[in-house]
Design an enzyme around this catalytic site. Sequence first.
Site, PDB file in Angstrom:
ATOM      1  N   VAL A   1      51.196  32.052  35.792  1.00  0.00           N
ATOM      2  CA  VAL A   1      51.170  31.563  37.175  1.00  0.00           C
ATOM      3  C   VAL A   1      52.407  30.692  37.384  1.00  0.00           C
ATOM      4  CG1 VAL A   1      49.894  30.232  38.887  1.00  0.00           C
ATOM      5  CG2 VAL A   1      48.638  31.617  37.209  1.00  0.00           C
TER       6      VAL A   1
ATOM      7  N   GLN B   1      54.515  32.322  30.714  1.00  0.00           N
ATOM      8  CA  GLN B   1      53.935  31.781  31.947  1.00  0.00           C
ATOM      9  C   GLN B   1      53.352  32.908  32.793  1.00  0.00           C
ATOM     10  OE1 GLN B   1      56.719  29.465  34.261  1.00  0.00           O
ATOM     11  NE2 GLN B   1      55.136  28.722  35.678  1.00  0.00           N
TER      12      GLN B   1
ATOM     13  N   HIS C   1      52.337  23.864  35.634  1.00  0.00           N
ATOM     14  CA  HIS C   1      51.024  23.306  35.290  1.00  0.00           C
ATOM     15  C   HIS C   1      50.993  22.872  33.834  1.00  0.00           C
ATOM     16  CE1 HIS C   1      50.901  27.699  34.831  1.00  0.00           C
ATOM     17  NE2 HIS C   1      50.085  27.506  33.806  1.00  0.00           N
TER      18      HIS C   1
HETATM   19  P1  5GP Z   1      49.864  30.165  32.156  1.00  0.00           P
HETATM   20  O1  5GP Z   1      49.841  31.306  31.189  1.00  0.00           O
HETATM   21  O2  5GP Z   1      50.641  30.466  33.410  1.00  0.00           O
HETATM   22  O3  5GP Z   1      50.265  28.863  31.522  1.00  0.00           O
HETATM   23  O4  5GP Z   1      48.349  29.925  32.525  1.00  0.00           O
HETATM   24  C1  5GP Z   1      47.769  30.174  33.745  1.00  0.00           C
HETATM   25  C2  5GP Z   1      46.339  29.699  33.623  1.00  0.00           C
HETATM   26  O5  5GP Z   1      45.761  29.737  34.913  1.00  0.00           O
HETATM   27  C3  5GP Z   1      45.468  30.572  32.700  1.00  0.00           C
HETATM   28  O6  5GP Z   1      44.896  29.768  31.674  1.00  0.00           O
HETATM   29  C4  5GP Z   1      44.405  31.139  33.646  1.00  0.00           C
HETATM   30  O7  5GP Z   1      43.127  31.246  33.042  1.00  0.00           O
HETATM   31  C5  5GP Z   1      44.422  30.159  34.802  1.00  0.00           C
HETATM   32  N1  5GP Z   1      44.066  30.776  36.074  1.00  0.00           N
HETATM   33  C6  5GP Z   1      44.539  31.952  36.565  1.00  0.00           C
HETATM   34  N2  5GP Z   1      44.008  32.201  37.777  1.00  0.00           N
HETATM   35  C7  5GP Z   1      43.171  31.153  38.050  1.00  0.00           C
HETATM   36  C8  5GP Z   1      42.320  30.854  39.172  1.00  0.00           C
HETATM   37  O8  5GP Z   1      42.222  31.585  40.149  1.00  0.00           O
HETATM   38  N3  5GP Z   1      41.596  29.713  39.103  1.00  0.00           N
HETATM   39  C9  5GP Z   1      41.687  28.861  38.020  1.00  0.00           C
HETATM   40  N4  5GP Z   1      40.922  27.762  38.062  1.00  0.00           N
HETATM   41  N5  5GP Z   1      42.475  29.122  36.959  1.00  0.00           N
HETATM   42  C10 5GP Z   1      43.209  30.256  36.970  1.00  0.00           C
END
Ligand code: 5GP
Length: 106
Positions: A95, A93, A99
């Site tokens: 962020v 993860q 999600h």
């Molecule tokens: P994780 O690895 O936490 O599941 O994925 C986080 C996702 O958030 C990634 O696919 C990344 O591209 C997306 N993301 C990160 N920062 C932003 C942002 O500022 N805006 C948007 N729309 N997506 C983001």
Amino acid sequence: MTECLFCKIIEKTIPSTIIYEDSEILVFNDIKPCAEVHFLLIPKRHITNMLQLTESDAELMGLLMLKANQLAIAQGLGNGYKTLINTGVNGGQEVYHLHVHVFGNK
Ligand code: 5GP
Ligand code: ZN
């Protein structure tokens, strides 16, 4: 002031391409899409990740999954798509606001 990136997206202090919004859910395109269609569904209430879920989140999680499918079809993914929820350090993860990823090619 929240330090959470996705809470800032909910507050619209950080811009995003929103494809759906209601009182409980926000859906927006991933900034780095890994397929033709790639969007993220988030609860408006800050939940860090799946590790934080309790019984009281059951309805919200159901709504997120139903909306994931509805929007996937609306975005042209009626032949199928992938869903992904990364959880915690070992889950990759990045962020820390729960999600659901939905992605796929038309
Ligand atoms: P994780 O690895 O936490 O599941 O994925 C986080 C996702 O958030 C990634 O696919 C990344 O591209 C997306 N993301 C990160 N920062 C932003 C942002 O500022 N805006 C948007 N729309 N997506 C983001
Ligand atoms: Zn948040």
